[in-house]
Scaffold this motif. Structure first.
Motif, PDB file in Angstrom:
ATOM      1  N   VAL A 150     -16.108 -46.413  -1.521  1.00  0.00           N
ATOM      2  CA  VAL A 150     -17.099 -46.738  -0.419  1.00  0.00           C
ATOM      3  C   VAL A 150     -18.437 -45.647  -0.700  1.00  0.00           C
ATOM      4  O   VAL A 150     -18.126 -44.749  -1.081  1.00  0.00           O
ATOM      5  N   ALA A 151     -19.339 -46.655  -0.234  1.00  0.00           N
ATOM      6  CA  ALA A 151     -20.451 -45.544  -0.460  1.00  0.00           C
ATOM      7  C   ALA A 151     -21.360 -46.012   0.951  1.00  0.00           C
ATOM      8  O   ALA A 151     -21.136 -47.164   1.725  1.00  0.00           O
ATOM      9  N   GLY A 152     -22.480 -45.263   1.133  1.00  0.00           N
ATOM     10  CA  GLY A 152     -23.220 -45.623   2.389  1.00  0.00           C
ATOM     11  C   GLY A 152     -23.948 -44.499   2.699  1.00  0.00           C
ATOM     12  O   GLY A 152     -24.308 -43.554   1.734  1.00  0.00           O
ATOM     13  N   THR A 153     -24.578 -44.423   3.832  1.00  0.00           N
ATOM     14  CA  THR A 153     -25.621 -43.674   4.372  1.00  0.00           C
ATOM     15  C   THR A 153     -25.110 -42.874   5.778  1.00  0.00           C
ATOM     16  O   THR A 153     -24.613 -43.905   6.353  1.00  0.00           O
ATOM     17  N   PHE A 154     -25.783 -42.062   6.264  1.00  0.00           N
ATOM     18  CA  PHE A 154     -25.590 -41.531   7.582  1.00  0.00           C
ATOM     19  C   PHE A 154     -27.016 -40.986   7.954  1.00  0.00           C
ATOM     20  O   PHE A 154     -27.492 -40.355   7.264  1.00  0.00           O
ATOM     21  N   SER A 155     -27.295 -41.463   9.072  1.00  0.00           N
ATOM     22  CA  SER A 155     -28.452 -40.613   9.634  1.00  0.00           C
ATOM     23  C   SER A 155     -28.381 -40.291  11.062  1.00  0.00           C
ATOM     24  O   SER A 155     -27.900 -41.252  11.868  1.00  0.00           O
ATOM     25  N   ASP A 156     -28.927 -39.399  11.653  1.00  0.00           N
ATOM     26  CA  ASP A 156     -29.205 -39.222  13.156  1.00  0.00           C
ATOM     27  C   ASP A 156     -30.848 -38.376  13.125  1.00  0.00           C
ATOM     28  O   ASP A 156     -31.199 -38.132  12.368  1.00  0.00           O
ATOM     29  N   GLU A 157     -31.113 -37.769  14.239  1.00  0.00           N
ATOM     30  CA  GLU A 157     -32.114 -37.345  14.459  1.00  0.00           C
ATOM     31  C   GLU A 157     -32.648 -36.299  13.452  1.00  0.00           C
ATOM     32  O   GLU A 157     -33.674 -35.880  13.399  1.00  0.00           O
ATOM     33  N   LEU A 158     -31.670 -35.572  12.876  1.00  0.00           N
ATOM     34  CA  LEU A 158     -31.729 -34.314  12.367  1.00  0.00           C
ATOM     35  C   LEU A 158     -31.379 -34.337  10.948  1.00  0.00           C
ATOM     36  O   LEU A 158     -31.812 -33.784   9.863  1.00  0.00           O
ATOM     37  N   HIS A 159     -30.724 -35.298  10.491  1.00  0.00           N
ATOM     38  CA  HIS A 159     -29.918 -35.296   8.947  1.00  0.00           C
ATOM     39  C   HIS A 159     -29.868 -36.658   8.667  1.00  0.00           C
ATOM     40  O   HIS A 159     -29.831 -37.597   9.205  1.00  0.00           O
ATOM     41  N   ARG A 160     -30.103 -36.684   7.152  1.00  0.00           N
ATOM     42  CA  ARG A 160     -29.814 -38.150   6.591  1.00  0.00           C
ATOM     43  C   ARG A 160     -29.277 -37.769   5.266  1.00  0.00           C
ATOM     44  O   ARG A 160     -29.380 -36.848   4.603  1.00  0.00           O
ATOM     45  N   LEU A 161     -28.102 -38.424   5.091  1.00  0.00           N
ATOM     46  CA  LEU A 161     -27.247 -38.411   3.877  1.00  0.00           C
ATOM     47  C   LEU A 161     -26.932 -39.639   3.101  1.00  0.00           C
ATOM     48  O   LEU A 161     -26.779 -40.674   3.848  1.00  0.00           O
ATOM     49  N   ARG A 162     -26.446 -39.553   1.920  1.00  0.00           N
ATOM     50  CA  ARG A 162     -26.102 -40.586   1.187  1.00  0.00           C
ATOM     51  C   ARG A 162     -24.759 -40.069   0.612  1.00  0.00           C
ATOM     52  O   ARG A 162     -24.580 -39.022   0.233  1.00  0.00           O
ATOM     53  N   PHE A 163     -23.781 -41.107   0.450  1.00  0.00           N
ATOM     54  CA  PHE A 163     -22.533 -40.620  -0.062  1.00  0.00           C
ATOM     55  C   PHE A 163     -21.853 -41.736  -0.701  1.00  0.00           C
ATOM     56  O   PHE A 163     -22.084 -42.948  -0.665  1.00  0.00           O
ATOM     57  N   ARG A 164     -20.974 -41.202  -1.527  1.00  0.00           N
ATOM     58  CA  ARG A 164     -20.052 -42.291  -2.464  1.00  0.00           C
ATOM     59  C   ARG A 164     -18.794 -41.641  -2.559  1.00  0.00           C
ATOM     60  O   ARG A 164     -18.667 -40.534  -2.976  1.00  0.00           O
ATOM     61  N   SER A 165     -17.666 -42.189  -2.399  1.00  0.00           N
ATOM     62  CA  SER A 165     -16.297 -41.844  -2.777  1.00  0.00           C
ATOM     63  C   SER A 165     -15.660 -42.864  -3.514  1.00  0.00           C
ATOM     64  O   SER A 165     -15.437 -43.991  -2.734  1.00  0.00           O
ATOM     65  N   GLU A 166     -15.054 -42.510  -4.586  1.00  0.00           N
ATOM     66  CA  GLU A 166     -14.441 -43.757  -5.444  1.00  0.00           C
ATOM     67  C   GLU A 166     -12.998 -43.180  -6.172  1.00  0.00           C
ATOM     68  O   GLU A 166     -13.013 -42.241  -6.368  1.00  0.00           O
ATOM     69  N   THR A 167     -11.992 -44.069  -6.077  1.00  0.00           N
ATOM     70  CA  THR A 167     -10.799 -43.763  -6.846  1.00  0.00           C
ATOM     71  C   THR A 167     -10.903 -44.260  -8.172  1.00  0.00           C
ATOM     72  O   THR A 167     -11.693 -45.370  -8.495  1.00  0.00           O
ATOM     73  N   THR A 168     -10.636 -43.372  -8.977  1.00  0.00           N
ATOM     74  CA  THR A 168     -10.769 -43.721 -10.563  1.00  0.00           C
ATOM     75  C   THR A 168      -9.573 -43.647 -11.187  1.00  0.00           C
ATOM     76  O   THR A 168      -8.640 -43.238 -10.424  1.00  0.00           O
ATOM     77  N   PRO A 169      -9.363 -44.190 -12.400  1.00  0.00           N
ATOM     78  CA  PRO A 169      -8.205 -44.329 -13.061  1.00  0.00           C
ATOM     79  C   PRO A 169      -7.576 -42.932 -13.312  1.00  0.00           C
ATOM     80  O   PRO A 169      -6.369 -42.607 -13.372  1.00  0.00           O
TER      81      PRO A 169
END
Lengths: 127, 298
Positions: free
Chosen positions: B59-78
């Motif tokens: 799962v990847a994505g972004t989050f933003s509010d009035e104060l913060h901006r983030l990008r993230f990725r979380s992945e299951t690997t072998p």
């Protein structure tokens, strides 16, 4: 792996951009400020402690009260054992990260103390 | 999907702006080959709120509010998993490899140099965590892992080196699920008082009781009544409860891992030490595998 790639890229950029940056970096040594701060704690010198703090660290000191902070350090017996390394904060060229060994008795911990340029010197912001 | 291919697709723009600006700004005309990192422009095109781009094993994505901006990725690997956050010009990563080594790192996104956790970083991580919590518990394992990670890392101390490794099975964790709903002794070693000392040791109720109105949200039995406040190494305090005491992660949340290490960390930061200060670094470090491996209690 990501970090290594970024570091290599950063080094490449630094090499490619080997020009004068016009930096106004303070001449003082941030490690010296850390040593002075711990000396002030040991001496119980509240004014000297305050003079070496800034930003969040000074705010927390004001919140707790300097006498309470001195008592905390005294009770915990924290003392400076040594300074291993000083790095530029990768997010802010006006900040330095001082890798510091702090101990009590046989116990020793390494902590990262953050300082920010303040005029011609440095102030501890995160400890 | 491998992490590297995923990173190129979802974090493909990760390192675009700063190095490009640097190279243009200093007049360098060297070609930028495809293997070089590309900086993320987090100020642009990050929609408000939580935006997810799930696929089968990530799962990847972004989050933003009035104060913060983030990008993230979380992945299951072998081999295990890989997880990455970008916020405030910093990348935080966690990775479990095939040798059972759990590796964390945090560094400046523009140059890979070390940096330090700040109050604003923790606030940004909390904001992301709350947005994931708002989705409820019926989410993918990749998103649940990110939720647990952000809950724990929202308490990362200022002075702890963000680059460290844990050999899974070496440190271990001690689940307290069997003692959920009971008062359990928590303790910490803050250099002047040893673990088990009366000034660092008291009993806490392992529960999902919510936070009280005081700063740490915890009630202590004091003068024959429950009071919400933060005692400072008082030898007169023997019992505490509230703000999901003993749960791994900050305060309350949907995850219900209760462990000895997480209990001891709570007992440290709620008994005279702030989350940011270095006194509880050891206790925090001990929780850095619990969040991943300890079982849920509820």
């Amino acid at each position: 792996m990501i970090r290594r790639r970024v570091v290599l890229w950063g080094l490449w950029v630094a090499t490619a951009c080997s020009v004068e940056t016009g930096s106004t970096e303070p001449q003082a040594d941030p490690a010296k400020v850390v040593r002075e701060y711990f000396a002030a704690i040991e001496a119980g010198d509240c004014d000297a402690m305050r003079a070496r703090l800034g930003g969040p660290a000074l705010g927390r000191l004001d919140e707790d009260g300097c006498a309470a902070r001195l008592r905390e350090y005294e009770e915990h017996g924290a003392s400076l054992r040594g300074i291993d390394q000083v790095d530029v904060d990768g997010r802010d060229a006006d900040r330095r990260l001082v890798k510091t060994r702090v101990g009590m008795g046989d116990a020793e911990r390494t902590i990262i103390i953050g300082l920010r340029a303040h005029g011609t010197g440095w102030r501890i912001e995160r400890i | 999907m491998s992490w590297s291919s995923g990173r190129e697709s979802s974090f493909g723009a990760l390192f675009l702006v700063v190095p490009l600006a640097l190279s243009l700004g200093c007049g360098a005309d060297e070609p930028i080959d495809g293997d070089e990192p590309v900086a993320l422009e987090l100020d642009a095109d990050v929609p408000l709120g939580l935006a997810l781009e799930p696929d089968d094993d990530a799962v990847a994505g972004t989050f933003s509010d009035e104060l913060h901006r983030l990008r993230f990725r979380s992945e299951t690997t072998p081999e295990g998993f890989e997880l990455e956050l970008e916020l405030n010009g910093m990348i935080i990563s966690a990775r479990l490899d095939e040798d059972g080594v759990l590796e964390y790192d945090g560094f400046a996104s523009s140059n890979g140099e070390p940096t330090q956790m700040t109050d604003d970083d923790r606030a940004a991580i909390v904001a992301l965590n709350r947005s994931i919590e708002a989705l409820g518990t019926d989410v993918s394992e990749d998103l649940a892992r990110l939720r647990r990670f952000t809950s724990v890392w929202s308490e990362f101390p200022d002075t702890l080196d963000m680059h460290h490794q844990v050999q899974v099975g070496f440190r271990g964790w001690n689940s307290l699920c069997g003692q959920y709903g009971q008062f359990v002794q928590g303790t910490h070693d803050d250099w002047s008082y040893s673990r088990g000392h009366d000034r660092t040791t008291y009993y806490a109720l392992l529960s999902m009781d919510p936070s009280g109105p005081c700063s740490d949200g915890t009630y202590f039995w004091n003068n024959n009544t429950w009071q919400c406040f933060e005692p400072d190494h008082s030898k007169n305090i023997e019992y505490a409860y509230g703000s999901c005491f003993g749960r791994c992660g900050a305060g309350c949340g949907s995850d219900t891992q209760f462990t000895k290490d997480c209990l001891d960390h709570d007992s440290c930061v709620r008994f005279g030490h702030s989350t940011a200060s270095f006194w509880c670094n050891d206790e925090f470090s001990s929780t850095t595998d619990d969040w991943l491996f300890a079982p849920s209690c509820l």
